[in-house]
Structures are given as C-alpha cells and as structure tokens.
Enzyme design. Sequence first.
Site, mmCIF file in Angstrom:
data_model
loop_
_atom_site.group_PDB
_atom_site.id
_atom_site.type_symbol
_atom_site.label_atom_id
_atom_site.label_comp_id
_atom_site.label_asym_id
_atom_site.label_seq_id
_atom_site.Cartn_x
_atom_site.Cartn_y
_atom_site.Cartn_z
ATOM 1 N N HIS A 204 38.680 47.023 41.034
ATOM 2 C CA HIS A 204 40.067 47.460 40.904
ATOM 3 C C HIS A 204 40.891 46.331 40.306
ATOM 4 O O HIS A 204 40.380 45.235 40.047
ATOM 5 C CB HIS A 204 40.638 47.920 42.249
ATOM 6 C CG HIS A 204 40.761 46.840 43.271
ATOM 7 N ND1 HIS A 204 39.677 46.175 43.797
ATOM 8 C CD2 HIS A 204 41.851 46.301 43.898
ATOM 9 C CE1 HIS A 204 40.093 45.299 44.701
ATOM 10 N NE2 HIS A 204 41.400 45.348 44.766
ATOM 11 N N HIS B 242 43.570 44.474 41.350
ATOM 12 C CA HIS B 242 44.225 43.361 42.020
ATOM 13 C C HIS B 242 43.599 42.074 41.513
ATOM 14 O O HIS B 242 42.378 41.973 41.371
ATOM 15 C CB HIS B 242 44.103 43.490 43.537
ATOM 16 C CG HIS B 242 45.080 44.461 44.115
ATOM 17 N ND1 HIS B 242 44.879 45.127 45.305
ATOM 18 C CD2 HIS B 242 46.296 44.885 43.654
ATOM 19 C CE1 HIS B 242 45.917 45.918 45.559
ATOM 20 N NE2 HIS B 242 46.782 45.779 44.567
ATOM 21 N N ASP C 287 42.762 39.157 42.434
ATOM 22 C CA ASP C 287 41.683 38.385 43.042
ATOM 23 C C ASP C 287 40.314 38.987 42.764
ATOM 24 O O ASP C 287 39.293 38.416 43.155
ATOM 25 C CB ASP C 287 41.908 38.235 44.554
ATOM 26 C CG ASP C 287 42.102 39.552 45.280
ATOM 27 O OD1 ASP C 287 42.717 40.466 44.711
ATOM 28 O OD2 ASP C 287 41.629 39.677 46.426
ATOM 29 N N HIS C 288 40.289 40.120 42.054
ATOM 30 C CA HIS C 288 39.014 40.749 41.715
ATOM 31 C C HIS C 288 38.719 40.737 40.209
ATOM 32 O O HIS C 288 37.622 41.119 39.809
ATOM 33 C CB HIS C 288 38.975 42.185 42.239
ATOM 34 C CG HIS C 288 38.965 42.246 43.738
ATOM 35 N ND1 HIS C 288 37.821 42.418 44.472
ATOM 36 C CD2 HIS C 288 39.963 42.095 44.641
ATOM 37 C CE1 HIS C 288 38.111 42.407 45.764
ATOM 38 N NE2 HIS C 288 39.414 42.206 45.886
ATOM 39 N N HIS D 99 42.372 52.224 49.007
ATOM 40 C CA HIS D 99 43.142 50.994 48.898
ATOM 41 C C HIS D 99 44.536 51.320 48.374
ATOM 42 O O HIS D 99 44.852 52.482 48.097
ATOM 43 C CB HIS D 99 42.391 50.016 47.990
ATOM 44 C CG HIS D 99 42.884 48.600 48.077
ATOM 45 N ND1 HIS D 99 43.245 48.005 49.253
ATOM 46 C CD2 HIS D 99 43.073 47.651 47.107
ATOM 47 C CE1 HIS D 99 43.630 46.770 49.028
ATOM 48 N NE2 HIS D 99 43.539 46.525 47.736
ATOM 49 N N ASP E 209 37.756 46.448 48.673
ATOM 50 C CA ASP E 209 39.014 46.499 49.425
ATOM 51 C C ASP E 209 39.267 47.938 49.868
ATOM 52 O O ASP E 209 39.329 48.839 49.016
ATOM 53 C CB ASP E 209 40.181 46.057 48.542
ATOM 54 C CG ASP E 209 40.184 44.562 48.257
ATOM 55 O OD1 ASP E 209 39.140 43.921 48.475
ATOM 56 O OD2 ASP E 209 41.230 44.048 47.824
ATOM 57 N N HIS F 145 35.724 38.719 51.913
ATOM 58 C CA HIS F 145 37.119 38.966 51.557
ATOM 59 C C HIS F 145 38.041 38.492 52.683
ATOM 60 O O HIS F 145 38.959 39.169 53.106
ATOM 61 C CB HIS F 145 37.339 40.459 51.254
ATOM 62 C CG HIS F 145 38.595 40.725 50.469
ATOM 63 N ND1 HIS F 145 39.771 41.107 51.060
ATOM 64 C CD2 HIS F 145 38.845 40.666 49.141
ATOM 65 C CE1 HIS F 145 40.701 41.282 50.131
ATOM 66 N NE2 HIS F 145 40.161 41.025 48.954
#
Length: 303
Positions: free
Chosen positions: A62, A64, A66-67, A142, A212, A270
């Site tokens: 996805h 976000h 941090d991914h 999420h 997530d 995570h």
Amino acid sequence: MKFEVTILGSSSATPVHNRNPTAQLLNCNEKFYLIDCGEGTQQQLIKYGFKASKIDFIFISHLHGDHYFGLIGLLSSLHLNGRIKPLKIFGPAALQEILALQFKYSETVIRYPIEFVVTEATVPVQIFENNDLVVDTVILNHRIPCTGFMFTQKKRLRKLIVEKLEAEGINIDYYPLLKRGIDLELPDGRILLNSEYTTDSDTPRRYGYCSDTLLDEGYFESISDCDLLYHEATFLHEMLDRANQTHHTTARQAGEIAKATRASKLLIGHFSSRYKTLQALLEEARSVFEQTELAIEGNTYTI
C-alpha cells in the site's frame, strides 16, 4: 527447494535505532522477491549481503510511505548500476504515477523495462505465477487500500528412486514419465508401477504476508494454513484503542489470528517506535500462540 524470508525492516511509520521501515526479501529456489520497500531498503540489502540486481519481482502492499519510500532509490540505483533485464512491480495503480513523476522531474530514463501490475484491494485474486510459486492478494483492512500477499509453492514432480531404477536397468528415457506419476509398460512386458519407483514430492509450503490491518475475519480464509504467517503487531494490547484508531493490530490479536487460521508459525513485526525493546510484544503474542517469533532485521526464517 529453498524457501525462506529475510527481514530487512521491521519498524512502523518511522525508522528508529536498529530498526528500519518495512521490507522483506523472499528467496524461493534462488529467485528473489522483494516485499515492500521502506526507506533504506537498498542499504539493508548491502548490509546483509544481498545483491539488488538479483531481484526481479517487487510487491508493494500500500501507499503509506514506510512501505514504499525506498523504492525510487532502489530503482534509480539499479539503473545507475547498468541493469538491463526486466523488473516486475506489483502495487496500487497510483504508485505507477508516483514513479513516473519522480523520473520525469529528475529527467531519468530508466534503461531497463519495468512491467507494472496493478493490484486492487477489493477481492483476493492471483496476480503472479511461475514454475516455483503462485502469488495471491490478501485484502486487508487498513486506513487506505492495502493488500497482503500469499506466496504458495507449486507442487513439484515426484522423486525418482534412482538406485532402484539403475539396479533394474530402466532406461532414463522413462524417467520423465515416472516423475509425472505415470505407470508404464515396457517393451519386454514389464510393468513399472509408479508407486514402486518414485516417492511423493514435498508438500508445498505457504508464506502469508499481512502488512498493515485491523483484525478482520474477512481475510482469514486467504491466510489459512500458512507454514509461516507474518502479521503486523504494531502495539501491545493495552493500546487497543490506538490500534483501532490507526487500523493496526496488537501483538495479542496477531496471536489470535495465527491460532484461528491454523498457522504453523507466526512472525510478528511492524513495531511501533515507542517500543525500545520487543520482548513484551513477543510474550503477549506467545500467550495466545506459542509458536511466535519476532521479525528481527538480518534474520532469515525458513518457511
């Protein structure tokens, strides 16, 4: 056949000392699959002795940061290092636009072909298949559209009992048919029963990746019976309200999910930056599901 995953990043949202944003490297029969690509992923690959040039498939869960914030840097380095072989990226449609914009304003023309496969966070579907494995999406719950991924090995051909075949002088031309499970009648009238000259191949293994998500029984069927299930466990259960607010899972809930879906082993990651040590998260998950391990960066876990 080798089937293992190395953790490159295990932190949520922001990097902290000794923990980087999410990234994992799956090795299936010496083919490498990058799962998410948080900031610093290419440095983690170098640190742990992996060549980025060997990665041919990248899966982004996805959008976000941090991914996926490490993706543009990785792709650019591959370009600068002379890559020419194709790379396949699986991810949300908007990621293709993000990459195009980055390359446009840096006036970068990538010298290798990138094939982009759009993932949809609506219903689980098969998105990839080769000789080694099949990859299906897992529809997570999420704050923004998000998919996990299920990596399932393909069933291999049967194993020949070579010593017996050689002892009885069976021509090697018959070996491929025996490996496919076929009984044979030879020109001299002998019958070769497949069950007497071969053994079954190993049971295919499954690796489930849940990046997530809230605890949501809607995705349980997609991740059932994993040999290894990776599931986010951002918070301790005492912060359940915060987990629900941010659409994340607690360590206890991760254990409950592993138990409900009959996982053989659970890997949690995570982790929120608020946790300087991770033992409490591990103990909480193990209170529900004993076969739990922490996703420790640099560690490789056999599936």
